[in-house]
Design a protein around this motif. Structure first.
Motif, PDB file in Angstrom:
ATOM      1  N   LYS A  14      82.290  40.121 144.317  1.00 29.08           N
ATOM      2  CA  LYS A  14      82.314  40.696 142.961  1.00 29.08           C
ATOM      3  C   LYS A  14      83.419  40.074 142.120  1.00 29.08           C
ATOM      4  CE  LYS A  14      80.080  45.150 143.779  1.00 29.08           C
ATOM      5  NZ  LYS A  14      80.141  46.610 143.563  1.00 29.08           N
ATOM      6  N   SER A  46      76.690  49.728 138.329  1.00 28.03           N
ATOM      7  CA  SER A  46      77.854  50.465 137.827  1.00 28.03           C
ATOM      8  C   SER A  46      78.334  49.908 136.493  1.00 28.03           C
ATOM      9  CB  SER A  46      78.990  50.426 138.851  1.00 28.03           C
ATOM     10  OG  SER A  46      78.549  50.961 140.076  1.00 28.03           O
ATOM     11  N   ASP A  49      74.639  57.091 140.359  1.00 31.01           N
ATOM     12  CA  ASP A  49      74.814  55.654 140.563  1.00 31.01           C
ATOM     13  C   ASP A  49      75.080  55.425 142.042  1.00 31.01           C
ATOM     14  OD1 ASP A  49      75.391  52.970 140.478  1.00 31.01           O
ATOM     15  OD2 ASP A  49      77.406  53.244 139.668  1.00 31.01           O
TER      16      ASP A  49
END
Ligand SMILES: Nc1nc2c(ncn2[C@@H]2O[C@H](COP(=O)(O)OP(=O)(O)OP(=O)(O)O)[C@@H](O)[C@H]2O)c(=O)[nH]1
Ligand SMILES: [Mg+2]
Lengths: 167, 228
Positions: free
Chosen positions: A121, B34, B75
Motif C-alpha cells: 500500500k 477504504s 467497510d
C-alpha cells in the motif's frame, strides 16, 4: 529552493567500504560545493533499510543536511548496502529493489500478512498522493461527475476470457 | 437526557431517522475500498466509528426524497484470513458496492468469487461494480468489462484519488439500498433469513454498541456456516 536552509543537496550516494552515506551539497553561505560523509554504523545484511533510513534522517547531526533527501532515496541506498553485504551482484540488488518498489499486478494481495500488505500500500500511495485532489486545494470540488458511456463500440479490457461460462 | 437536546448524539439521530439501511463494501485487498469511503465522507464521518483490522463501520446521515436516512457503511478488509467472519457482513445488508483495481487483473478476476459469496447470502440486493483508480490509467474508461454486463450490474468508473464519480457512486448506492428495503416484498425471504441467521443475530445485535466492539472481532464458527 527554500531559503534559510544551510545547504542545497546536489547528490546523495552510498560508499560500501567503510559504509557511509555521502552527500554532495552546495553550502549556502559560500556557494561552495562540499561533501559530507555520514558513517553508517551497526548495519548488517539483516538490517531493516526503512528503519536505518529513518534513523539517519532524524539523526540530529545530519538532519538539516538531509532535509531535501527523501526517505525513499535513503532507503534505496541502504538497500544497495544490504545487497552488497549479502554478497549480491549489483544487478541482483537492482532487481530486488525494483521488486520492492513496484506492484506485481499478478500478486494476490489477499494472502499477505499485515506488514507485507502495508508495504504494497505504501508503494501505491506514491501515485495516490501524486494524483490526489485534496480538500484544501483552492479548486477542490467535492462532487465530480464524469460520464463514461458503455456502448457496444468499446474495445474489450482484455481481461475477459472467450469462453461463454467465464466473463 | 436533557443535555442531549443541545447536542444530539448519533443514537438520537437514529431515533428520528425515517429509515436506516446497511451498505457493504467488498473487494480484494488494496483495491481502495477504504479510500473511497474516506473520500465520500471526507472528515464528516462520525468519530464513533468502530474500527478493527477486519471491519470499519461508518455512520452517515443522508436525505433521500425528503426523508432522513441513517446509513451504516460496512467497510470490510479483503484479506483472506477474515473470510470466516464474512457471514455477519452480509447479514441484513441492503446494497453492495463491489470494487476492483483497474491496474490489477487479479482483482477483476476475483469479482466472480466475491459475487458468488454475496449471492449466497443476499440473493436479491442491488450491487454496483466499481472500477477504481482510473486516475492511474484513464484509457480503461474506454473499455468494456464483461463481468458487469454478464450479471446486468451497473459499472462505475471512479477514482478515490481525484474524486471522479465517488459521491455519485455512494449516493446512488444509498438510493438503491433505500428502494430495495422499501420494495422488498420478499416477505418469505425475510423470514427465511431470520431463521437462518437466528444464531448470528444474537451475536451481532449489539454491534453498534461501543463496549461490544469485541464481539465483531471474534470469528464465529456458526457465522461461517449458516447453511449447516
Ligand atoms: N492511484 C490511486 N491509488 C489509489 C486509489 N484508491 C486507493 N489507492 C491506493 O491503494 C491503496 C489501498 O487502498 P485502501 O483503501 O487501503 O484499500 P482497501 O480496499 O480498503 O484494502 P483492504 O482494507 O486491505 O481490503 C492506498 O494506499 C492507495 O495508495 C485511487 O483512486 N487512485
Ligand atoms: Mg480497507
Amino acid at each position: 529552493m527554500y531559503v534559510g536552509m544551510m545547504c542545497t543537496a546536489k547528490k546523495c550516494g552510498i560508499r560500501f567500504q567503510p559504509p557511509a552515506i555521502i552527500l554532495i551539497y552546495e553550502s549556502e553561505i559560500k556557494g561552495k560545493i562540499r561533501q559530507r560523509i555520514m558513517p553508517v554504523r551497526n548495519f548488517s545484511k539483516f538490517s531493516d533499510c526503512t528503519r536505518a533510513a529513518e534513523q539517519l534522517k532524524n539523526n540530529p547531526r545530519h538532519k538539516s543536511y538531509l532535509e531535501q533527501v527523501s526517505l525513499r532515496q535513503l532507503e534505496k541506498l541502504f538497500s544497495f548496502l544490504r545487497g552488497y553485504l549479502s554478497g549480491q551482484s549489483l544487478a541482483e540488488t537492482m532487481e530486488q529493489i525494483r521488486r520492492e518498489t513496484t506492484i506485481d499486478p499478478e500478486e494476490d494481495l489477499n494472502k499477505l500478512d499485515d506488514k507485507e500488505l502495508a508495504k504494497r500500500k505504501s508503494i501505491m500511495d506514491e501515485l495516490f498522493e501524486k494524483n490526489q485532489k485534496k480538500k484544501d486545494d483552492p479548486n477542490f470540488v467535492y462532487d465530480i461527475e464524469v460520464e463514461f458511456p458503455q456502448d457496444d463500440q468499446l474495445q474489450s479490457c482484455g481481461w475477459d476470457t472467450e469462453s461463454a461460462d467465464e466473463f | 437526557m436533557a443535555e442531549d437536546r443541545t447536542k444530539p448524539s448519533e443514537l438520537d439521530q437514529g431515533k428520528y431517522a425515517d429509515d436506516n439501511v446497511k451498505i457493504i463494501c467488498l473487494g480484494d485487498s488494496a483495491v481502495g475500498k477504504s479510500k473511497l469511503m474516506e473520500r465520500f465522507l471526507m472528515d464528516s464521518f462520525q468519530p464513533q466509528q468502530l474500527s478493527t483490522y477486519a471491519l470499519t463501520l461508518y455512520k452517515h446521515t443522508a436525505m433521500v426524497d425528503g426523508k432522513t436516512i441513517l446509513v451504516d457503511f460496512w467497510d470490510t478488509a479483503g484479506q483472506e484470513r477474515f473470510q470466516s467472519m464474512r457471514a455477519s457482513y452480509y447479514h441484513k445488508a441492503h446494497a453492495c458496492i463491489m470494487v476492483f483495481d483497474v491496474q490489477r487483473k487479479v482483482t477483476y478476476k476475483n469479482l466472480s468469487t466475491w459475487y458468488t459469496e454475496l449471492r449466497e447470502f443476499r440473493p436479491e440486493i442491488p450491487c454496483i461494480v466499481v472500477a477504481n483508480k482510473i486516475d492511474a490509467d484513464i484509457n480503461v474508461t474506454q473499455k468494456s468489462f464483461n463481468f458487469a454486463k454478464k450479471f446486468s450490474l451497473p459499472l462505475y468508473f471512479v477514482s478515490a484519488a481525484d474524486g471522479t464519480n465517488v459521491v455519485k457512486l455512494f449516493n446512488d448506492a444509498i438510493r438503491l439500498a433505500v428502494s430495495y428495503k422499501q420494495n422488498s416484498q420478499d416477505f418469505m425471504d425475510e423470514i427465511f433469513q431470520e431463521l437462518e441467521n437466528f444464531k448470528l443475530e444474537q451475536e451481532e445485535e449489539d454491534v453498534p454498541d461501543q463496549e461490544q466492539s469485541g464481539s465483531i472481532e471474534t470469528p464465529s464458527e456458526e457465522a461461517a456456516s449458516p447453511h449447516s
